[in-house]
Design an enzyme around this catalytic site. Structure first.
Site, PDB file in Angstrom:
ATOM      1  N   SER A  35       0.812  -0.860   0.179  1.00  0.00           N
ATOM      2  CA  SER A  35       0.237   0.169  -0.052  1.00  0.00           C
ATOM      3  C   SER A  35       0.869   1.148  -0.034  1.00  0.00           C
ATOM      4  O   SER A  35       1.669   1.381   1.025  1.00  0.00           O
ATOM      5  CB  SER A  35      -1.300   0.074   0.681  1.00  0.00           C
ATOM      6  OG  SER A  35      -1.442   1.230   1.377  1.00  0.00           O
ATOM      7  N   HIS A  52      -1.305  -1.019  -4.138  1.00  0.00           N
ATOM      8  CA  HIS A  52      -2.337  -0.782  -4.074  1.00  0.00           C
ATOM      9  C   HIS A  52      -2.579   0.561  -3.517  1.00  0.00           C
ATOM     10  O   HIS A  52      -1.590   1.396  -2.489  1.00  0.00           O
ATOM     11  CB  HIS A  52      -2.275  -1.510  -2.332  1.00  0.00           C
ATOM     12  CG  HIS A  52      -4.234  -1.299  -1.356  1.00  0.00           C
ATOM     13  ND1 HIS A  52      -5.308  -1.806  -2.520  1.00  0.00           N
ATOM     14  CD2 HIS A  52      -4.147  -0.762  -0.715  1.00  0.00           C
ATOM     15  CE1 HIS A  52      -6.454  -1.792  -0.882  1.00  0.00           C
ATOM     16  NE2 HIS A  52      -6.141  -0.331  -0.296  1.00  0.00           N
ATOM     17  N   ASP A  80      -4.411   3.848  -1.801  1.00  0.00           N
ATOM     18  CA  ASP A  80      -5.760   4.447  -0.823  1.00  0.00           C
ATOM     19  C   ASP A  80      -6.479   5.491  -1.312  1.00  0.00           C
ATOM     20  O   ASP A  80      -5.355   6.368  -1.122  1.00  0.00           O
ATOM     21  CB  ASP A  80      -5.010   3.839   0.942  1.00  0.00           C
ATOM     22  CG  ASP A  80      -5.925   2.426   0.851  1.00  0.00           C
ATOM     23  OD1 ASP A  80      -6.203   2.279   0.994  1.00  0.00           O
ATOM     24  OD2 ASP A  80      -4.106   1.686   1.293  1.00  0.00           O
ATOM     25  N   MET A 117      -8.758   8.923   0.010  1.00  0.00           N
ATOM     26  CA  MET A 117     -10.057   8.821   1.416  1.00  0.00           C
ATOM     27  C   MET A 117     -10.218  10.419   1.362  1.00  0.00           C
ATOM     28  O   MET A 117      -9.755  11.310   0.661  1.00  0.00           O
ATOM     29  CB  MET A 117      -9.113   8.439   2.607  1.00  0.00           C
ATOM     30  CG  MET A 117      -8.234   7.820   2.690  1.00  0.00           C
ATOM     31  SD  MET A 117      -6.722   7.745   4.289  1.00  0.00           S
ATOM     32  CE  MET A 117      -7.054   5.927   4.171  1.00  0.00           C
ATOM     33  N   HIS A 164      -8.107   1.404  -3.954  1.00  0.00           N
ATOM     34  CA  HIS A 164      -9.269   1.369  -2.816  1.00  0.00           C
ATOM     35  C   HIS A 164      -9.554   2.775  -2.484  1.00  0.00           C
ATOM     36  O   HIS A 164      -9.028   3.641  -2.031  1.00  0.00           O
ATOM     37  CB  HIS A 164      -8.917   1.127  -1.792  1.00  0.00           C
ATOM     38  CG  HIS A 164      -9.091   0.948  -0.418  1.00  0.00           C
ATOM     39  ND1 HIS A 164      -8.631   0.551   0.954  1.00  0.00           N
ATOM     40  CD2 HIS A 164     -10.517   0.532  -0.528  1.00  0.00           C
ATOM     41  CE1 HIS A 164     -10.609   0.122   1.413  1.00  0.00           C
ATOM     42  NE2 HIS A 164     -11.159   0.223   0.723  1.00  0.00           N
ATOM     43  N   MET A 173     -12.042   4.051  -0.108  1.00  0.00           N
ATOM     44  CA  MET A 173     -12.945   4.866   0.520  1.00  0.00           C
ATOM     45  C   MET A 173     -13.413   6.406   0.595  1.00  0.00           C
ATOM     46  O   MET A 173     -12.820   7.328   0.661  1.00  0.00           O
ATOM     47  CB  MET A 173     -11.838   5.097   2.083  1.00  0.00           C
ATOM     48  CG  MET A 173     -11.134   3.991   1.834  1.00  0.00           C
ATOM     49  SD  MET A 173      -9.735   3.829   2.837  1.00  0.00           S
ATOM     50  CE  MET A 173      -9.039   3.697   1.881  1.00  0.00           C
ATOM     51  N   MET A 233     -11.914  -5.345   4.723  1.00  0.00           N
ATOM     52  CA  MET A 233     -11.371  -4.487   5.496  1.00  0.00           C
ATOM     53  C   MET A 233     -10.893  -5.420   7.008  1.00  0.00           C
ATOM     54  O   MET A 233     -11.926  -5.945   7.209  1.00  0.00           O
ATOM     55  CB  MET A 233     -12.130  -3.738   6.245  1.00  0.00           C
ATOM     56  CG  MET A 233     -12.183  -2.914   4.823  1.00  0.00           C
ATOM     57  SD  MET A 233      -9.891  -2.360   3.859  1.00  0.00           S
ATOM     58  CE  MET A 233      -8.958  -1.764   5.367  1.00  0.00           C
ATOM     59  N   GLY A 282      -9.032   4.229   7.048  1.00  0.00           N
ATOM     60  CA  GLY A 282      -8.726   5.622   6.982  1.00  0.00           C
ATOM     61  C   GLY A 282      -7.087   5.838   7.560  1.00  0.00           C
ATOM     62  O   GLY A 282      -6.810   6.878   7.102  1.00  0.00           O
ATOM     63  N   PHE A 283      -6.302   4.840   7.922  1.00  0.00           N
ATOM     64  CA  PHE A 283      -5.602   5.134   8.525  1.00  0.00           C
ATOM     65  C   PHE A 283      -4.164   3.778   8.391  1.00  0.00           C
ATOM     66  O   PHE A 283      -5.281   3.143   8.941  1.00  0.00           O
ATOM     67  CB  PHE A 283      -4.827   5.890  10.125  1.00  0.00           C
ATOM     68  CG  PHE A 283      -5.713   6.125  10.488  1.00  0.00           C
ATOM     69  CD1 PHE A 283      -5.196   8.094  10.323  1.00  0.00           C
ATOM     70  CD2 PHE A 283      -7.310   6.972  10.607  1.00  0.00           C
ATOM     71  CE1 PHE A 283      -5.443   8.933  10.183  1.00  0.00           C
ATOM     72  CE2 PHE A 283      -8.104   7.728  10.903  1.00  0.00           C
ATOM     73  CZ  PHE A 283      -7.356   9.294  10.551  1.00  0.00           C
ATOM     74  N   ASP A 297      -7.073  -6.073   4.024  1.00  0.00           N
ATOM     75  CA  ASP A 297      -6.173  -4.574   4.187  1.00  0.00           C
ATOM     76  C   ASP A 297      -5.941  -4.086   5.317  1.00  0.00           C
ATOM     77  O   ASP A 297      -7.717  -3.910   6.015  1.00  0.00           O
ATOM     78  CB  ASP A 297      -7.069  -4.046   2.628  1.00  0.00           C
ATOM     79  CG  ASP A 297      -6.261  -2.804   2.782  1.00  0.00           C
ATOM     80  OD1 ASP A 297      -4.946  -2.524   3.930  1.00  0.00           O
ATOM     81  OD2 ASP A 297      -6.868  -2.088   2.496  1.00  0.00           O
ATOM     82  N   GLY A 342       0.743  -2.497   3.812  1.00  0.00           N
ATOM     83  CA  GLY A 342       1.263  -0.672   3.931  1.00  0.00           C
ATOM     84  C   GLY A 342       2.115  -1.308   4.938  1.00  0.00           C
ATOM     85  O   GLY A 342       4.107  -0.882   4.432  1.00  0.00           O
TER      86      GLY A 342
HETATM   87  C1  DX5 Z   1      -6.319   1.739   5.262  1.00  0.00           C
HETATM   88  C2  DX5 Z   1      -5.733   1.380   4.297  1.00  0.00           C
HETATM   89  C3  DX5 Z   1      -5.351   0.654   3.836  1.00  0.00           C
HETATM   90  C4  DX5 Z   1      -4.156   0.536   4.892  1.00  0.00           C
HETATM   91  C5  DX5 Z   1      -3.319  -0.848   5.817  1.00  0.00           C
HETATM   92  O1  DX5 Z   1      -7.550   2.607   5.615  1.00  0.00           O
HETATM   93  O2  DX5 Z   1      -7.214   1.070   3.234  1.00  0.00           O
HETATM   94  O3  DX5 Z   1      -4.428   0.127   2.449  1.00  0.00           O
HETATM   95  O4  DX5 Z   1      -2.365   1.462   3.747  1.00  0.00           O
HETATM   96  O5  DX5 Z   1      -1.715  -0.599   5.926  1.00  0.00           O
HETATM   97  P1  DX5 Z   1      -1.250  -1.141   6.986  1.00  0.00           P
HETATM   98  O6  DX5 Z   1      -0.733  -2.206   6.553  1.00  0.00           O
HETATM   99  O7  DX5 Z   1      -0.088  -0.504   7.601  1.00  0.00           O
HETATM  100  O8  DX5 Z   1      -2.536  -2.170   8.100  1.00  0.00           O
HETATM  101 ZN    ZN Z   2      -6.559   0.142   0.818  1.00  0.00          ZN
END
Ligand code: DX5
Ligand code: ZN
Length: 218
Positions: free
Chosen positions: A9, A34, A36, A38, A67, A69, A138, A143-144, A176, A198
């Site tokens: 990610s 990936h 993300d 947001m 992805h 969000m 998920m 979000g983070f 994820d 990530g």
């Molecule tokens: C969360 C994202 C993830 C995130 C995963 O909102 O959808 O893709 O980047 O990060 P790690 O692998 O650090 O949990």
């Molecule tokens: Zn994601």
């Protein structure tokens, strides 16, 4: 079951040098990335948009697993397809025309995916299960990056894997959030084949070793 696919990610990459972070993924011969996206509404954070994908596209052949969000993802399908997304995933939770949006993603030449948050029951996605290329479960509240893996999601993952087998469907089953070698093994046992990572990828002291160990999940 297909071999496990590791999908870093970019959220955990270097946002001052995203092209450099993409090269780190290519260097270890992975094929998926990936992304993300947001909106500060569906999730309490902001990341990047289609302009960033378009800027990265000439730098890499990596498969852009995108992805969304977003509260209103249906308003942004064309810009992401045009920017070079290969697969676009939308969440099931916001109210909009999910089936129509998935069809539009397909009509623009992309693969399509449906995403569920940890608190969303598996049967929420049943109406669209036979028309997606990927189901993203998920394993954190989105979000983070860097949050702990939610083990309570495993029965739902198993349920969706069971449906895939029983109904002879061919979608990828992706997880994820909080994925590292240990949690990936638990998700693999429950039926996942595609693993977003990530923090564990970009912070790994030796990324080649991490990828080699990951491949041993078999
Ligand atoms: C969360 C994202 C993830 C995130 C995963 O909102 O959808 O893709 O980047 O990060 P790690 O692998 O650090 O949990
Ligand atoms: Zn994601």
């Amino acid at each position: 079951m297909p071999p496990p696919l590791l999908c870093p990610s970019l959220l955990a990459g270097d946002h001052a040098n995203l092209a450099g972070s993409v090269r780190l993924v290519e260097e270890v011969r992975l094929t998926w990335l990936h992304l993300d996206i947001m909106d500060g509404h569906f999730v309490p954070n902001l990341s990047f948009g289609p302009q960033t994908l378009a800027a990265l596209r000439p730098h890499t052949q990596l498969f852009f697993d995108t992805h969304l969000m977003l509260d209103e993802p249906h308003r942004y399908i064309e810009p992401f397809a045009k920017a070079g997304a290969n697969l676009i995933s939308i969440h099931i939770e916001p109210a909009f025309d999910h089936a129509g949006t998935l069809a539009r993603i397909r009509s623009l030449g992309c693969q399509c995916g449906i995403v569920l948050n940890p608190g969303t029951p598996a049967d929420a996605i049943l109406p669209v299960l036979d028309r997606v290329d990927l189901v993203l479960v998920m394993t954190v509240q989105p979000g983070f990056g860097g949050q702990p893996f939610r083990r309570d999601v495993l029965p739902k993952l198993q349920q969706i894997a069971d449906w895939r087998r029983e109904r002879r469907l061919g979608f990828r089953l992706e997880v994820d959030g909080g994925i590292d070698l240990a949690t990936a093994a638990e998700c693999r046992a429950a039926g996942a084949d595609t693993f977003v990572a990530g923090t564990s990828f970009f912070r790994a002291p030796d990324r080649s070793k991490f990828v080699a160990e990951f491949a041993r999940l078999g």
